[in-house]
Design a protein around this motif. Structure first.
Motif, short mmCIF file in Angstrom:
data_model
loop_
_atom_site.label_atom_id
_atom_site.label_comp_id
_atom_site.label_asym_id
_atom_site.label_seq_id
_atom_site.Cartn_x
_atom_site.Cartn_y
_atom_site.Cartn_z
N ARG A 148 8.32 -1.95 3.61
CA ARG A 148 8.22 -1.25 4.89
C ARG A 148 8.02 0.25 4.69
O ARG A 148 7.22 0.88 5.39
CB ARG A 148 9.49 -1.49 5.72
N ILE A 149 8.72 0.81 3.72
CA ILE A 149 8.61 2.25 3.46
C ILE A 149 7.23 2.60 2.90
O ILE A 149 6.56 3.51 3.39
CB ILE A 149 9.74 2.70 2.51
N TYR A 150 6.78 1.88 1.87
CA TYR A 150 5.49 2.20 1.25
C TYR A 150 4.31 2.00 2.19
O TYR A 150 3.35 2.76 2.18
CB TYR A 150 5.27 1.39 -0.02
N GLU A 151 4.36 0.94 3.00
CA GLU A 151 3.25 0.65 3.91
C GLU A 151 3.40 1.36 5.25
O GLU A 151 2.47 1.35 6.06
CB GLU A 151 3.13 -0.86 4.13
N LYS A 152 4.58 1.94 5.49
CA LYS A 152 4.85 2.63 6.77
C LYS A 152 4.62 1.70 7.96
O LYS A 152 4.07 2.10 8.99
CB LYS A 152 4.02 3.91 6.88
N LYS A 153 5.07 0.46 7.79
CA LYS A 153 4.94 -0.56 8.84
C LYS A 153 6.29 -1.28 8.95
O LYS A 153 6.64 -2.08 8.08
CB LYS A 153 3.86 -1.59 8.47
N PRO A 154 7.04 -1.04 10.03
CA PRO A 154 8.38 -1.61 10.12
C PRO A 154 8.44 -3.14 10.24
O PRO A 154 9.48 -3.72 9.98
CB PRO A 154 8.98 -0.95 11.37
#
Length: 195
Positions: free
Chosen positions: A96-102
């Motif tokens: 979630r952090i690396y892709e910035k997609k929760p």
């Protein structure tokens, strides 16, 4: 906070560990703000701790045709297939952090084919899942499918090696009843507190 043990096997106290293992755990704690339970659970056997994390670092920290998000996506998809709660939760947070997609980690863990990911990532996960579930059937067509999306044979090696390492990790996490840290559940879902 939960009072359940993080592993069904004994978890050593930090001051009883060999200095190099203790140092690695303290470095992780300094960087993350907490100690991921996998470090404490695997410290039960220091030689295996060293070997596991050496291979982990060799695969996940090296420069390659895979992004950090790609690598975590492979881990989450294959860990979901292997029913590994610890790895889905812990690596889902990183994804979630690396892709910035929760929402991406939940989607990938349950059914990557329905996830909001790119065709390139879907091809990568098709290959990873074949390695995960039917490695003996991997053939030239599978490599060709990766090449159509810009992956090299070295990238295919990385996809396979990450899948294989986490096959080991998933099984050990399940056998030890390793519990995910509570901190992982909200990481990448909600904004970090200021300050």
């Amino acid at each position: 906070m939960t009072t359940q043990p993080i592993s069904r096997f004994p978890v050593p106290e930090l001051d009883t560990l060999p200095p190099d293992v203790r140092q690695r755990i303290l470095e992780v704690q300094e960087k993350a703000g907490f100690v991921p339970n996998v470090f404490l659970a695997f410290a039960h056997r220091p030689d295996e701790f060293r070997a596991f994390f050496a291979y982990h670092d060799a695969l996940l920290l090296r420069e390659s045709g895979l992004s950090k998000g790609d690598k975590e996506m492979i881990i989450v998809a294959t860990s979901g297939a292997n029913s590994c709660l610890y790895c889905v939760v812990a690596h889902g947070a990183l994804l979630r952090i690396y892709e910035k997609k929760p929402m991406v980690a939940d989607q990938v863990a349950v059914n990557y084919r329905k996830a909001d990911i790119t065709p390139r990532q879907r091809a990568m996960l098709d290959f990873a899942m074949k390695v995960c579930n039917a490695a003996a059937t991997v053939g030239e067509d599978d490599y060709a499918a990766l090449r159509e999306h810009g992956f090299s044979d070295e990238d295919a090696w990385d996809i396979a090696a990450i899948t294989a390492l986490f096959g080991l990790s998933n099984r050990m996490a399940n056998v030890t009843s390793m519990r995910p840290n509570e901190e992982f559940y909200l990481m990448g879902r909600v904004p970090r507190p200021a300050g």
